[in-house]
Scaffold this motif. Structure first.
Motif, PDB file in Angstrom:
ATOM      1  N   LEU A   1       5.727  -0.909  17.291  1.00  0.00           N
ATOM      2  CA  LEU A   1       5.725  -1.182  15.856  1.00  0.00           C
ATOM      3  C   LEU A   1       4.829  -0.225  15.079  1.00  0.00           C
ATOM      4  N   GLN A   2       4.178   0.705  15.786  1.00  0.00           N
ATOM      5  CA  GLN A   2       3.493   1.797  15.094  1.00  0.00           C
ATOM      6  C   GLN A   2       4.487   2.860  14.637  1.00  0.00           C
ATOM      7  N   ASN A   3       5.714   2.762  15.103  1.00  0.00           N
ATOM      8  CA  ASN A   3       6.744   3.735  14.742  1.00  0.00           C
ATOM      9  C   ASN A   3       7.992   3.099  14.142  1.00  0.00           C
ATOM     10  N   ILE A   4       8.182   1.803  14.377  1.00  0.00           N
ATOM     11  CA  ILE A   4       9.374   1.105  13.907  1.00  0.00           C
ATOM     12  C   ILE A   4       8.941  -0.068  13.028  1.00  0.00           C
ATOM     13  N   VAL A   5       9.560  -0.209  11.847  1.00  0.00           N
ATOM     14  CA  VAL A   5       9.217  -1.310  10.957  1.00  0.00           C
ATOM     15  C   VAL A   5       9.966  -2.563  11.398  1.00  0.00           C
ATOM     16  N   GLU A   6       9.218  -3.608  11.675  1.00  0.00           N
ATOM     17  CA  GLU A   6       9.799  -4.844  12.195  1.00  0.00           C
ATOM     18  C   GLU A   6      10.454  -5.673  11.104  1.00  0.00           C
ATOM     19  N   ILE A   7      11.604  -6.232  11.426  1.00  0.00           N
ATOM     20  CA  ILE A   7      12.236  -7.252  10.583  1.00  0.00           C
ATOM     21  C   ILE A   7      11.882  -8.607  11.200  1.00  0.00           C
ATOM     22  N   LYS A   8      11.140  -9.410  10.478  1.00  0.00           N
ATOM     23  CA  LYS A   8      10.650 -10.668  11.023  1.00  0.00           C
ATOM     24  C   LYS A   8      11.778 -11.702  11.162  1.00  0.00           C
ATOM     25  N   THR A   9      11.666 -12.517  12.196  1.00  0.00           N
ATOM     26  CA  THR A   9      12.587 -13.634  12.384  1.00  0.00           C
ATOM     27  C   THR A   9      12.177 -14.775  11.458  1.00  0.00           C
ATOM     28  N   PRO A  10      13.066 -15.730  11.204  1.00  0.00           N
ATOM     29  CA  PRO A  10      12.669 -16.893  10.389  1.00  0.00           C
ATOM     30  C   PRO A  10      11.450 -17.613  10.952  1.00  0.00           C
TER      31      PRO A  10
ATOM     32  N   GLY B   1      -1.779   0.556   2.074  1.00  0.00           N
ATOM     33  CA  GLY B   1      -1.253  -0.710   2.551  1.00  0.00           C
ATOM     34  C   GLY B   1      -0.593  -0.518   3.902  1.00  0.00           C
ATOM     35  N   HIS B   2      -0.267  -1.624   4.577  1.00  0.00           N
ATOM     36  CA  HIS B   2       0.185  -1.517   5.969  1.00  0.00           C
ATOM     37  C   HIS B   2       1.063  -2.695   6.353  1.00  0.00           C
ATOM     38  N   GLY B   3       1.882  -2.478   7.354  1.00  0.00           N
ATOM     39  CA  GLY B   3       2.629  -3.569   7.944  1.00  0.00           C
ATOM     40  C   GLY B   3       1.692  -4.565   8.597  1.00  0.00           C
ATOM     41  N   ILE B   4       2.134  -5.814   8.688  1.00  0.00           N
ATOM     42  CA  ILE B   4       1.279  -6.859   9.259  1.00  0.00           C
ATOM     43  C   ILE B   4       2.153  -7.971   9.814  1.00  0.00           C
ATOM     44  N   GLY B   5       1.649  -8.672  10.786  1.00  0.00           N
ATOM     45  CA  GLY B   5       2.362  -9.784  11.407  1.00  0.00           C
ATOM     46  C   GLY B   5       1.638 -10.147  12.681  1.00  0.00           C
ATOM     47  N   GLU B   6       2.308  -9.974  13.810  1.00  0.00           N
ATOM     48  CA  GLU B   6       1.627 -10.179  15.091  1.00  0.00           C
ATOM     49  C   GLU B   6       0.575  -9.101  15.318  1.00  0.00           C
ATOM     50  N   LEU B   7       0.703  -7.976  14.629  1.00  0.00           N
ATOM     51  CA  LEU B   7      -0.301  -6.910  14.640  1.00  0.00           C
ATOM     52  C   LEU B   7      -1.051  -6.914  13.317  1.00  0.00           C
ATOM     53  N   PHE B   8      -2.336  -6.600  13.373  1.00  0.00           N
ATOM     54  CA  PHE B   8      -3.171  -6.505  12.178  1.00  0.00           C
ATOM     55  C   PHE B   8      -2.708  -5.336  11.307  1.00  0.00           C
ATOM     56  N   HIS B   9      -2.484  -4.179  11.930  1.00  0.00           N
ATOM     57  CA  HIS B   9      -2.038  -2.982  11.210  1.00  0.00           C
ATOM     58  C   HIS B   9      -0.885  -2.322  11.961  1.00  0.00           C
ATOM     59  N   CYS B  10       0.194  -2.015  11.263  1.00  0.00           N
ATOM     60  CA  CYS B  10       1.332  -1.321  11.863  1.00  0.00           C
ATOM     61  C   CYS B  10       2.162  -0.704  10.736  1.00  0.00           C
ATOM     62  N   THR B  11       3.307  -0.125  11.082  1.00  0.00           N
ATOM     63  CA  THR B  11       4.176   0.414  10.036  1.00  0.00           C
ATOM     64  C   THR B  11       4.786  -0.744   9.238  1.00  0.00           C
ATOM     65  N   PRO B  12       5.125  -0.492   7.960  1.00  0.00           N
ATOM     66  CA  PRO B  12       5.070   0.800   7.273  1.00  0.00           C
ATOM     67  C   PRO B  12       3.701   1.049   6.644  1.00  0.00           C
TER      68      PRO B  12
ATOM     69  N   LYS C   1      13.269  -3.481   3.357  1.00  0.00           N
ATOM     70  CA  LYS C   1      14.382  -4.298   3.827  1.00  0.00           C
ATOM     71  C   LYS C   1      13.946  -5.751   3.923  1.00  0.00           C
ATOM     72  N   ALA C   2      14.881  -6.642   3.703  1.00  0.00           N
ATOM     73  CA  ALA C   2      14.576  -8.069   3.789  1.00  0.00           C
ATOM     74  C   ALA C   2      14.025  -8.408   5.168  1.00  0.00           C
ATOM     75  N   GLY C   3      12.970  -9.212   5.193  1.00  0.00           N
ATOM     76  CA  GLY C   3      12.348  -9.605   6.452  1.00  0.00           C
ATOM     77  C   GLY C   3      11.122  -8.796   6.812  1.00  0.00           C
ATOM     78  N   GLN C   4      10.841  -7.734   6.053  1.00  0.00           N
ATOM     79  CA  GLN C   4       9.631  -6.945   6.312  1.00  0.00           C
ATOM     80  C   GLN C   4       8.422  -7.624   5.660  1.00  0.00           C
ATOM     81  N   THR C   5       7.281  -7.524   6.324  1.00  0.00           N
ATOM     82  CA  THR C   5       6.029  -8.008   5.742  1.00  0.00           C
ATOM     83  C   THR C   5       5.018  -6.869   5.760  1.00  0.00           C
ATOM     84  N   PHE C   6       4.348  -6.670   4.642  1.00  0.00           N
ATOM     85  CA  PHE C   6       3.334  -5.615   4.542  1.00  0.00           C
ATOM     86  C   PHE C   6       2.376  -5.945   3.402  1.00  0.00           C
ATOM     87  N   THR C   7       1.273  -5.205   3.355  1.00  0.00           N
ATOM     88  CA  THR C   7       0.300  -5.394   2.285  1.00  0.00           C
ATOM     89  C   THR C   7       0.409  -4.263   1.274  1.00  0.00           C
ATOM     90  N   ILE C   8       0.068  -4.579   0.051  1.00  0.00           N
ATOM     91  CA  ILE C   8      -0.224  -3.571  -0.972  1.00  0.00           C
ATOM     92  C   ILE C   8      -1.639  -3.868  -1.429  1.00  0.00           C
TER      93      ILE C   8
END
Length: 401
Positions: A135-144, A304-315, A330-337
């Motif tokens: 997930l440092q290279n691929i942006v995750e689409i989160k599951t429900p 800003g950064h991707g976040i979820g199961e990882l503290f920091h990741c893409t995008p 894309k729908a399902g992405q989570t990140f910070t601004i």
């Protein structure tokens, strides 16, 4: 390698390579005050042959020495950061401080109960899963299911930040803010994500006046007229929720009020464009346009950064204009601004502790952050303010009489 007064001359010592009587000691081991056993050699040739493997003991021993000093001197509260072997000591280092703020002592590392689920860096300081993740290279689409966990964790993070906001006033130390954040997090069953992340020593970041981000809570008392950013991240049920706000301490001058309000508006304007199909780079354009029109500058070193199961990741989400971020939302992405806006120049400097980022000209900086979910039709602010959030921003009072 040369002999000196500290070089062993007794034949009772053995060569670390061949076992013959040793008369020479590695000079670096002498400097680090390591035991002679294992660091002595019979000849220069044996030392040279062993160097590639022997030198590996030096950084490990250096870190061990810092850890030992931290343990032995924990009562004075000065040694605080093991990142790259750096530490704050009772004697301030020679450094070109850019503003009036100076480092102060910090308290001992706070403990987390055994029953709380912890990230992998809680013990040794290294986020191994994060560093090695795809997930440092691929942006995750989160599951429900992941999204629902993110909602729950971000709600807790919001409550923790609100608890911290309620105690901010002149005379409070940033360490006391950290105590509130720590206790509120574990009371909710969470782990304060910053704690021991790459050896960060506290449970939140507190950035005062010219500190842009990653300020370490310490014994300095907040003063009337200060501004302070509190950055909270909670790890709960396997996911992280991240947000921050900049608060006024007592009566704050008009220029600082304008800076903080502009930064709040920068985040709000950036969030307003989030939806599927929008390019990540557009976030920086919106923020930069509003900050520049208000006479402020945008920090470029942090994003800003991707976040979820990882503290920091893409995008990665840059906050400045004309950036080269690649990709679309894309729908399902989570990140910070989390725009960082400076009253003066955008450039930053890093304190010798390896964490505290300050403005290069010593002028003030403000920041606001939310964790966001891209939905099918727009955006959900997972860390949004709630009706019980403290009423601390004057411009919100104007909008909601």
């Amino acid at each position: 390698m040369d002999t000196d007064s500290s070089t062993p001359t007794e034949s009772g010592l053995s060569c670390a390579r061949c076992g013959k009587p040793a008369y020479l000691q590695c000079p670096k081991c002498v400097e680090l005050k390591l035991p002679q056993e294992g660091s002595t050699f019979c000849t220069q040739d044996c030392f040279k042959i062993s160097w590639s493997s022997h030198k590996l003991v030096h950084p490990k021993s250096k870190l061990a020495n810092v850890r030992s000093a931290h343990s032995e001197q924990s009562l004075d509260g000065w040694l605080y950061c093991l990142k790259n072997g750096q530490a704050r000591t009772s004697k301030l280092p020679h450094f070109g401080w850019t503003g009036a703020l100076r480092p102060c002592p910090i308290s001992k590392r706070r403990l987390v109960p055994d029953g709380v689920e912890k990230p992998d860096w809680s013990i040794d300081g290294i986020p191994k899963t994060e560093l090695n993740s795809d997930l440092q290279n691929i942006v995750e689409i989160k599951t429900p299911e992941q999204i629902e966990l993110m909602r729950e964790t971000c709600r807790i993070a919001r409550e923790v930040l609100d608890a911290a906001a309620c105690i901010i006033r002149p005379g409070i130390t940033t360490d006391e803010i950290d105590e509130v954040v720590h206790q509120a997090t574990i009371a909710a069953g969470g782990y304060p994500s910053p704690l021991n992340y790459h050896f960060f020593p506290k449970s939140c970041c507190t950035s005062v006046n010219e500190v842009i981000c990653h300020g370490i809570p310490d014994a300095r008392k907040l003063k009337d007229g200060d501004i302070v950013n509190v950055d909270v991240t909670v790890y709960y049920k396997g996911v992280h929720g991240d947000l921050n706000e900049t608060f006024f301490v007592g009566e704050v001058d008009e220029a600082s009020q304008q800076l903080v309000r502009c930064t709040y508006e920068c985040l709000e304007k950036a969030i307003s464009i989030v939806k599927p199909g929008v390019r990540y780079r557009e976030v920086g354009e919106v923020i930069s346009r509003h900050a520049t029109m208000s006479g402020f500058s945008v920090v470029k070193s942090y994003c800003g950064h991707g976040i979820g199961e990882l503290f920091h990741c893409t995008p990665n989400i840059p906050h400045y204009g004309r950036n080269k971020a690649v990709g679309i939302m894309k729908a399902g992405q989570t990140f910070t601004i989390e725009p960082m806006i400076n009253a003066g120049v955008w450039r930053d400097r890093l304190w010798p502790d390896g964490w505290t980022a300050v403005t290069a000209d010593g002028k003030r900086s403000a920041q606001f952050e939310h964790t966001l979910l891209v939905t099918e039709t727009g955006v959900e602010v997972l860390t949004a303010r709630v009706p019980s959030s403290p009423d601390v921003f004057p411009w919100l009072k104007l909008n909601h009489p």
